[in-house]
Design a protein around this motif. Structure first.
Motif, short mmCIF file in Angstrom:
data_model
loop_
_atom_site.label_atom_id
_atom_site.label_comp_id
_atom_site.label_asym_id
_atom_site.label_seq_id
_atom_site.Cartn_x
_atom_site.Cartn_y
_atom_site.Cartn_z
N SER A 37 3.98 1.13 -4.53
CA SER A 37 3.46 0.98 -5.27
C SER A 37 4.68 -0.73 -5.54
O SER A 37 4.29 -1.35 -6.01
N TRP A 38 4.93 0.72 -5.60
CA TRP A 38 7.10 -0.41 -5.79
C TRP A 38 7.38 -1.30 -4.90
O TRP A 38 7.80 -2.34 -5.79
N ARG A 39 6.95 -0.85 -3.56
CA ARG A 39 7.10 -2.09 -2.66
C ARG A 39 6.60 -3.27 -2.85
O ARG A 39 6.64 -4.62 -3.11
N GLN A 40 4.85 -3.07 -3.06
CA GLN A 40 4.26 -4.31 -3.51
C GLN A 40 4.41 -5.11 -5.10
O GLN A 40 4.21 -5.82 -5.17
N VAL A 41 4.81 -4.34 -6.43
CA VAL A 41 5.60 -4.72 -7.36
C VAL A 41 6.70 -5.87 -7.32
O VAL A 41 6.68 -6.61 -7.37
N ASP A 42 7.58 -5.12 -6.37
CA ASP A 42 8.41 -5.89 -5.73
C ASP A 42 8.58 -7.43 -5.01
O ASP A 42 8.75 -8.12 -6.13
N CYS A 43 7.08 -7.02 -4.06
CA CYS A 43 6.88 -8.24 -3.79
C CYS A 43 6.34 -9.54 -4.26
O CYS A 43 6.57 -10.55 -4.43
N HIS A 44 5.47 -9.02 -5.33
CA HIS A 44 5.01 -10.28 -6.54
C HIS A 44 5.95 -10.54 -7.58
O HIS A 44 6.32 -11.69 -7.20
N ILE A 45 7.17 -9.41 -7.90
CA ILE A 45 7.71 -10.25 -8.35
C ILE A 45 8.95 -11.08 -7.94
O ILE A 45 9.29 -12.26 -8.66
N ASN A 46 9.00 -10.92 -6.93
CA ASN A 46 9.92 -11.61 -5.49
C ASN A 46 9.31 -13.08 -5.33
O ASN A 46 10.42 -14.33 -5.71
N ASN A 47 7.99 -12.66 -4.97
CA ASN A 47 6.94 -14.28 -4.75
C ASN A 47 7.29 -14.93 -5.91
O ASN A 47 7.58 -16.42 -5.82
N GLN A 48 6.62 -14.52 -7.14
CA GLN A 48 6.36 -15.27 -8.39
C GLN A 48 7.87 -16.35 -8.16
O GLN A 48 7.69 -17.32 -8.79
N ARG A 59 1.53 -13.13 -1.96
CA ARG A 59 1.83 -12.23 -3.04
C ARG A 59 1.58 -10.86 -3.13
O ARG A 59 2.11 -9.87 -3.68
N LYS A 60 0.65 -10.60 -1.72
CA LYS A 60 0.69 -9.06 -1.85
C LYS A 60 1.33 -8.22 -0.26
O LYS A 60 1.45 -7.08 -0.64
N GLY A 61 2.18 -9.21 0.04
CA GLY A 61 2.63 -8.52 1.38
C GLY A 61 1.18 -8.24 2.12
O GLY A 61 0.12 -8.70 2.57
N SER A 62 1.49 -7.09 3.15
CA SER A 62 0.60 -7.22 4.57
C SER A 62 0.73 -5.58 4.48
O SER A 62 1.57 -4.59 4.30
N TYR A 63 -0.28 -4.53 4.57
CA TYR A 63 -0.37 -3.35 5.40
C TYR A 63 -1.28 -3.62 6.44
O TYR A 63 -2.38 -4.24 6.85
N ILE A 64 -1.60 -2.09 7.31
CA ILE A 64 -1.54 -2.07 8.23
C ILE A 64 -2.10 -0.63 8.25
O ILE A 64 -1.21 -0.06 7.57
N TYR A 65 -3.33 -0.50 8.63
CA TYR A 65 -3.49 1.11 8.47
C TYR A 65 -5.41 1.27 9.85
O TYR A 65 -5.03 0.32 10.98
N ARG A 66 -5.11 2.84 10.28
CA ARG A 66 -6.64 2.59 10.91
C ARG A 66 -7.72 2.58 11.15
O ARG A 66 -8.00 3.43 9.68
N LYS A 67 -8.20 1.15 10.69
CA LYS A 67 -9.90 1.96 9.47
C LYS A 67 -10.92 1.87 10.70
O LYS A 67 -10.85 2.19 12.37
N LYS A 68 -11.57 2.66 9.85
CA LYS A 68 -12.55 3.73 10.60
C LYS A 68 -13.36 3.52 11.02
O LYS A 68 -14.10 2.31 9.93
N VAL A 69 -14.11 2.55 12.25
CA VAL A 69 -15.41 2.07 12.33
C VAL A 69 -16.62 3.26 13.56
O VAL A 69 -15.64 3.74 13.82
N GLN A 70 -17.58 2.75 13.52
CA GLN A 70 -18.57 3.72 13.23
C GLN A 70 -19.28 2.77 14.89
O GLN A 70 -19.77 1.19 14.51
N ASN A 71 -19.08 3.52 15.56
CA ASN A 71 -19.60 2.46 16.89
C ASN A 71 -21.00 3.41 16.91
O ASN A 71 -21.03 4.86 17.35
#
Ligand code: DGT
Ligand code: MG
Ligand code: MG
Ligand code: MG
Ligand code: MG
Length: 258
Positions: A145-156, A206-218
């Motif tokens: 959250s700290w990093r994403q708030v930082d992203c918002h403040i700096n971007n604005q 505004r929010k930056g980027s996140y990467i995760y391993r999305k669970k998908v059903q096959n």
């Protein structure tokens, strides 16, 4: 061959194992990217190609190191979250940081031309890195959250700054106009002076980027039998990670039962 007379030099090495059973976050950050961005003529305040290149490098790191469960990036930085139970490189800080940072930097050079086909890389970029342990999920969430708030403040701030500069103000003048102003003032300024609705700017900025391993059903059909298997796909997105919604939708990222 055991024990040459030189073996004793190993005793000079320091122990740098990170605390067990804690989240490890490795954050990397571009070295002097203020200059790097200028030399390579990055769009201000946000260069989509530069951000996409950062994302591709982070994805490459995550695809290689499967103990990384999540990554968050903004500007010239990326944070990689290594799962609590990981014993990768015996949790040695120097190994984890150096492997991630070098893989990231090598990917940056390797993939440069696909994002900047008309720009020559002028000199080799470097990244610094550090590892920090966070003892529980709630503190890890606060870190992100700290990093994403930082992203918002700096971007604005930077969106206002560069709107003023592009409208003819000097950098000093634009900075002093913004000094001490609040968020609502900045949003108002963007809207009334420049016709920009801040909340409609791309989420990537505004929010930056996140990467995760999305669970998908096959589901696969075999005659009348349907079998379902889940797999994980490395996925990039740009939404909110401060609230609970994302984490409730993907409880498996931090290892909670569904
Ligand atoms: P450092 O990290 O202490 O070695 O120094 P810098 O210069 O990398 O400073 P840092 O990391 O605090 O700030 C990131 C810099 O990167 C910032 O001054 C502007 C530049 N930068 C990052 N993303 C972009 C972009 O999309 N466009 C432009 N024009 N510049 C960017
Ligand atoms: Mg820095
Ligand atoms: Mg930097
Ligand atoms: Mg930075
Ligand atoms: Mg070796």
């Amino acid at each position: 061959m055991a024990n040459s007379k030189y073996e004793y030099v190993k005793s000079f090495e320091v122990e740098d194992r990170l605390l067990p059973c804690t989240w490890v976050v490795v954050r990397i950050d571009g070295r002097s990217f203020h200059r790097f961005a200028d030399v390579h003529g990055f769009e201000k305040p946000n260069d989509i190609n530069a951000l996409n290149l950062m994302n591709e490098c982070a994805k490459a790191v995550m695809e290689d190191l499967t103990d990384i469960v999540f990554a968050y990036g903004v500007s010239d930085e990326y944070s990689f979250v290594i799962q609590k139970a990981s014993n990768l490189y015996k949790r040695r800080s120097s190994k984890l940081v150096s492997v991630i940072v070098s893989l990231f930097a090598a990917s940056y050079v390797f993939n440069w031309h696909t994002h900047f086909p008309d720009k020559k890389l002028q000199y080799p970029p470097a990244f610094d890195g550090r590892a920090v342990c966070y003892p529980d999920d709630s503190i890890l969430r606060d870190y992100l959250s700290w990093r994403q708030v930082d992203c918002h403040i700096n971007n604005q701030y930077n969106t206002c700054l560069w709107s003023l500069i592009k409208a003819g103000k000097s950098k000093d003048c634009a900075n002093s106009e913004l000094k001490g102003t609040r968020a609502d003032f900045k949003n108002e300024m963007l809207f009334t002076q420049f016709g920009i609705n801040y909340n409609e700017l791309p989420q990537l900025f505004r929010k930056g980027s996140y990467i995760y391993r999305k669970k998908v059903q096959n589901s696969t059909a075999n005659g009348t039998q349907i079998s379902r298997k889940s797999s994980f796909v490395v996925t990039i997105d740009h939404g909110d990670i401060i609230g609970d919604t994302f984490w409730k939708e993907h409880p498996y990222i931090l290892g909670a039962e569904e």
